[in-house]
Design a protein around this motif. Structure first.
Motif, mmCIF file in Angstrom:
data_model
loop_
_atom_site.group_PDB
_atom_site.id
_atom_site.type_symbol
_atom_site.label_atom_id
_atom_site.label_comp_id
_atom_site.label_asym_id
_atom_site.label_seq_id
_atom_site.Cartn_x
_atom_site.Cartn_y
_atom_site.Cartn_z
ATOM 1 N N GLY A 4 49.076 79.046 50.488
ATOM 2 C CA GLY A 4 49.321 80.401 50.997
ATOM 3 C C GLY A 4 49.432 81.412 49.878
ATOM 4 O O GLY A 4 48.913 82.529 49.977
ATOM 5 N N GLU A 5 50.105 81.021 48.802
ATOM 6 C CA GLU A 5 50.232 81.919 47.646
ATOM 7 C C GLU A 5 48.878 82.136 46.985
ATOM 8 O O GLU A 5 48.572 83.245 46.545
ATOM 9 C CB GLU A 5 51.228 81.342 46.643
ATOM 10 N N GLU A 7 45.975 82.029 48.494
ATOM 11 C CA GLU A 7 45.203 82.902 49.370
ATOM 12 C C GLU A 7 45.601 84.354 49.154
ATOM 13 O O GLU A 7 44.740 85.234 49.019
ATOM 14 C CB GLU A 7 45.417 82.515 50.831
ATOM 15 N N ILE A 8 46.899 84.620 49.086
ATOM 16 C CA ILE A 8 47.380 85.986 48.868
ATOM 17 C C ILE A 8 46.897 86.508 47.522
ATOM 18 O O ILE A 8 46.454 87.661 47.414
ATOM 19 C CB ILE A 8 48.920 86.045 48.981
ATOM 20 N N GLY A 78 42.184 87.204 59.198
ATOM 21 C CA GLY A 78 43.305 86.296 58.932
ATOM 22 C C GLY A 78 43.926 86.413 57.558
ATOM 23 O O GLY A 78 45.148 86.596 57.437
ATOM 24 N N PRO A 79 43.146 86.311 56.473
ATOM 25 C CA PRO A 79 43.747 86.421 55.137
ATOM 26 C C PRO A 79 44.423 87.767 54.894
ATOM 27 O O PRO A 79 45.448 87.848 54.230
ATOM 28 C CB PRO A 79 42.569 86.218 54.190
ATOM 29 N N ASP A 81 45.815 89.617 57.243
ATOM 30 C CA ASP A 81 47.050 89.589 58.032
ATOM 31 C C ASP A 81 48.149 88.837 57.283
ATOM 32 O O ASP A 81 49.301 89.278 57.246
ATOM 33 C CB ASP A 81 46.811 88.935 59.393
ATOM 34 N N ALA A 82 47.801 87.689 56.688
ATOM 35 C CA ALA A 82 48.784 86.905 55.935
ATOM 36 C C ALA A 82 49.296 87.685 54.732
ATOM 37 O O ALA A 82 50.497 87.668 54.424
ATOM 38 C CB ALA A 82 48.167 85.580 55.490
ATOM 39 N N THR A 83 48.410 88.405 54.065
ATOM 40 C CA THR A 83 48.808 89.203 52.907
ATOM 41 C C THR A 83 49.694 90.364 53.334
ATOM 42 O O THR A 83 50.707 90.661 52.687
ATOM 43 C CB THR A 83 47.556 89.711 52.162
ATOM 44 N N ALA A 85 51.643 90.443 55.941
ATOM 45 C CA ALA A 85 52.955 89.880 56.317
ATOM 46 C C ALA A 85 53.784 89.615 55.067
ATOM 47 O O ALA A 85 54.992 89.896 55.040
ATOM 48 C CB ALA A 85 52.765 88.601 57.126
ATOM 49 N N TRP A 86 53.156 89.083 54.011
ATOM 50 C CA TRP A 86 53.873 88.826 52.757
ATOM 51 C C TRP A 86 54.380 90.152 52.177
ATOM 52 O O TRP A 86 55.528 90.245 51.724
ATOM 53 C CB TRP A 86 52.961 88.120 51.754
#
Length: 120
Positions: A4-5, A7-8, A78-79, A81-83, A85-86
């Motif tokens: 996850g890290e 990807e961010i 998706g990526p 969105d994850a970024t 959220a972080w």
């Protein structure tokens, strides 16, 4: 570093370039586009667009689909969105820290004011 890290990090690195952000904006607006179509709205050459699309693809932000000789790119949310959220979690932590610092500073200022009144 977790996946996850990683990807961010890839997303943030890809988004660091303003041309890539413009390409993403153009893709969001069009839904899907070829490098040639993107070169008409982003002021760089088609070859530069292709290189930027490669970075965006490796970051997982776009996907490519072949239609005959053409490559059509679309955004993968998706990526991003994850970024986002972080970033929201990080902003919340810093907001809490800054609020605590503000409370400490205001309390110290209040104490200094009170000391000034008693020593007069």
């Amino acid at each position: 570093m977790t996946s996850g890290e990683e990807e961010i990090s890839r997303v943030l690195s890809a988004l660091a370039d303003p041309t890539r952000r413009r390409i993403l904006d153009a893709l969001v607006g069009r839904g899907a586009a070829t490098p040639t179509a993107l070169a008409e709205v982003v002021p760089v050459t088609r070859q530069a667009i292709v290189k930027h699309l490669g970075v965006l693809t490796r970051a997982g932000l776009v996907t490519v689909r072949r239609e005959g000789r053409e490559a059509r790119y679309t955004v993968v949310p998706g990526p991003m969105d994850a970024t986002a959220a972080w970033m929201e979690r990080t902003a919340a932590v810093w907001g809490s820290r800054l609020a605590a610092i503000r409370r400490i500073a205001e309390a110290a200022e209040g104490q200094a004011t009170d000391l000034g009144r008693t020593s007069s």
